[in-house]
Each structure stands twice: as structure tokens, then as C-alpha cells.
Design a protein around this motif. Structure first.
Motif, mmCIF file in Angstrom:
data_model
loop_
_atom_site.group_PDB
_atom_site.id
_atom_site.type_symbol
_atom_site.label_atom_id
_atom_site.label_comp_id
_atom_site.label_asym_id
_atom_site.label_seq_id
_atom_site.Cartn_x
_atom_site.Cartn_y
_atom_site.Cartn_z
ATOM 1 N N ILE A 57 0.876 -1.166 0.000
ATOM 2 C CA ILE A 57 0.000 0.000 0.000
ATOM 3 C C ILE A 57 0.913 1.215 0.000
ATOM 4 O O ILE A 57 1.837 1.295 0.813
ATOM 5 N N PHE A 58 0.679 2.141 -0.935
ATOM 6 C CA PHE A 58 1.486 3.357 -1.038
ATOM 7 C C PHE A 58 0.642 4.565 -0.668
ATOM 8 O O PHE A 58 -0.470 4.735 -1.179
ATOM 9 N N VAL A 59 1.208 5.425 0.200
ATOM 10 C CA VAL A 59 0.546 6.630 0.676
ATOM 11 C C VAL A 59 1.516 7.801 0.548
ATOM 12 O O VAL A 59 2.657 7.691 1.016
ATOM 13 N N ALA A 60 1.101 8.885 -0.048
ATOM 14 C CA ALA A 60 1.908 10.106 -0.043
ATOM 15 C C ALA A 60 1.638 10.809 1.285
ATOM 16 O O ALA A 60 0.668 11.548 1.424
ATOM 17 N N ILE A 78 -1.875 7.170 -11.316
ATOM 18 C CA ILE A 78 -2.707 7.582 -10.192
ATOM 19 C C ILE A 78 -1.928 8.648 -9.441
ATOM 20 O O ILE A 78 -0.770 8.435 -9.064
ATOM 21 N N PHE A 79 -2.541 9.790 -9.229
ATOM 22 C CA PHE A 79 -1.908 10.906 -8.532
ATOM 23 C C PHE A 79 -2.243 10.806 -7.049
ATOM 24 O O PHE A 79 -3.415 10.691 -6.687
ATOM 25 N N LEU A 80 -1.226 10.815 -6.220
ATOM 26 C CA LEU A 80 -1.426 10.781 -4.772
ATOM 27 C C LEU A 80 -0.895 12.076 -4.172
ATOM 28 O O LEU A 80 0.276 12.423 -4.354
ATOM 29 N N ASP A 81 -1.748 12.784 -3.424
ATOM 30 C CA ASP A 81 -1.334 14.038 -2.803
ATOM 31 C C ASP A 81 -2.023 14.294 -1.466
ATOM 32 O O ASP A 81 -2.044 15.411 -0.975
ATOM 33 N N ALA A 82 -2.592 13.262 -0.878
ATOM 34 C CA ALA A 82 -3.269 13.389 0.412
ATOM 35 C C ALA A 82 -3.015 12.128 1.233
ATOM 36 O O ALA A 82 -3.075 11.021 0.683
ATOM 37 N N PRO A 83 -2.738 12.260 2.521
ATOM 38 C CA PRO A 83 -2.387 11.084 3.323
ATOM 39 C C PRO A 83 -3.537 10.130 3.609
ATOM 40 O O PRO A 83 -3.317 9.037 4.120
ATOM 41 N N ASN A 84 -4.766 10.495 3.248
ATOM 42 C CA ASN A 84 -5.885 9.585 3.478
ATOM 43 C C ASN A 84 -6.281 8.812 2.223
ATOM 44 O O ASN A 84 -7.243 8.069 2.221
ATOM 45 N N ARG A 85 -5.513 8.958 1.141
ATOM 46 C CA ARG A 85 -5.777 8.242 -0.107
ATOM 47 C C ARG A 85 -4.548 7.410 -0.432
ATOM 48 O O ARG A 85 -3.426 7.907 -0.415
ATOM 49 N N ALA A 86 -4.763 6.149 -0.742
ATOM 50 C CA ALA A 86 -3.650 5.229 -0.959
ATOM 51 C C ALA A 86 -3.953 4.320 -2.139
ATOM 52 O O ALA A 86 -5.099 4.219 -2.584
ATOM 53 N N VAL A 87 -2.903 3.649 -2.623
ATOM 54 C CA VAL A 87 -3.080 2.647 -3.669
ATOM 55 C C VAL A 87 -2.565 1.319 -3.135
ATOM 56 O O VAL A 87 -1.433 1.232 -2.644
#
Length: 131
Positions: A57-60, A78-87
Motif C-alpha cells: 500500500i502506497f501513501v503520499a 494515479i496521482f497521490l497528494d493526500a495522506p488519506n488516499r492510498a493505492v
């Protein structure tokens, strides 16, 4: 959504002191064995492989990144820029981390202890896509 990766959302709490994003392990899609942090120097690409055994699981946690994922049906960004959204990247999905902002810190949650080598990694994208 695909069966080899999916977007996860976590609670995100904010007040006048700042923010809090809890990751309760019993709510994750696998039992974590390892957590590590990833940063990148200017223009570097991290990852660039598929795992035979491991899921991640990857989290920015800070800043932003672009995650390229390919489950065999084509590249998706997939763009990640918030700590509550992950892949959640499952087994046998190619993944690369790109476009790190200067302040980016990625938290990676892994289903295995560190497991290097050919029994867990496919590092040749051409070979990965031929399967």
C-alpha cells in the motif's frame, strides 16, 4: 477498478492543531509485516518492478507523487497528494513511483518482511508484459 490494484480511502481528521490520518491494521487488506519510507532525488523513478509474493500500500504522507501501475492491461497513472488516499498494489502488478514533489515522503506498507531477489521481483517490464 482492476483486480490487481485499487484505491483505498482512510479517515482524515482535521482541527485547529493540524491533521490526523489513522491506519488501523485490522482494516487493511492484509496483515502488515513491514513499513518503510520512500523519497526521491530530482527526477528519479522508484520501484520499477512487479512482485510475485508481496503486496504493498502506497501513501503520499507528505507532498505528491504519480504512481504508474500496470496489471497487464496497460499503464494507468494515479496521482497521490493526500495522506488519506492510498493505492493497494497486489501481486503481479507492475508499479513505478514518479514525479515526486520536492517535499514528498511516501509511506509503503508491505505484506512481507524485506524479500529481495528473483523469487519476489520481476524487474524487466518487457518480460512482465509478455506473461
Amino acid at each position: 477498478m482492476t483486480e490487481k490494484f485499487e484505491i483505498l480511502e482512510f479517515p482524515h481528521l482535521e482541527d485547529d492543531r493540524g491533521t490526523l490520518t489513522p491506519f488501523e491494521f485490522e482494516n487493511l487488506p492484509f496483515a502488515p509485516e513491514r513499513v518503510y519510507f520512500v523519497t526521491a532525488k530530482n527526477g528519479a523513478v522508484r520501484g520499477g518492478h512487479a512482485h510475485f509474493v508481496e503486496e504493498e500500500i502506497f501513501v503520499a504522507a507528505r507532498g505528491s507523487i504519480s504512481l504508474l501501475v500496470n496489471d497487464g492491461s496497460g499503464d494507468q497513472r494515479i496521482f497521490l497528494d493526500a495522506p488519506n488516499r492510498a493505492v493497494w498494489v497486489k501481486k503481479n502488478a507492475w508499479h513505478e513511483l514518479h514525479d515526486f514533489s520536492d517535499d514528498a515522503v511516501v509511506v509503503a506498507i508491505s505484506s512481507t518482511k524485506y524479500f529481495p531477489g528473483e523469487k519476489n521481483y520481476q524487474t524487466d517490464k518487457k518480460v512482465f508484459l509478455e506473461k
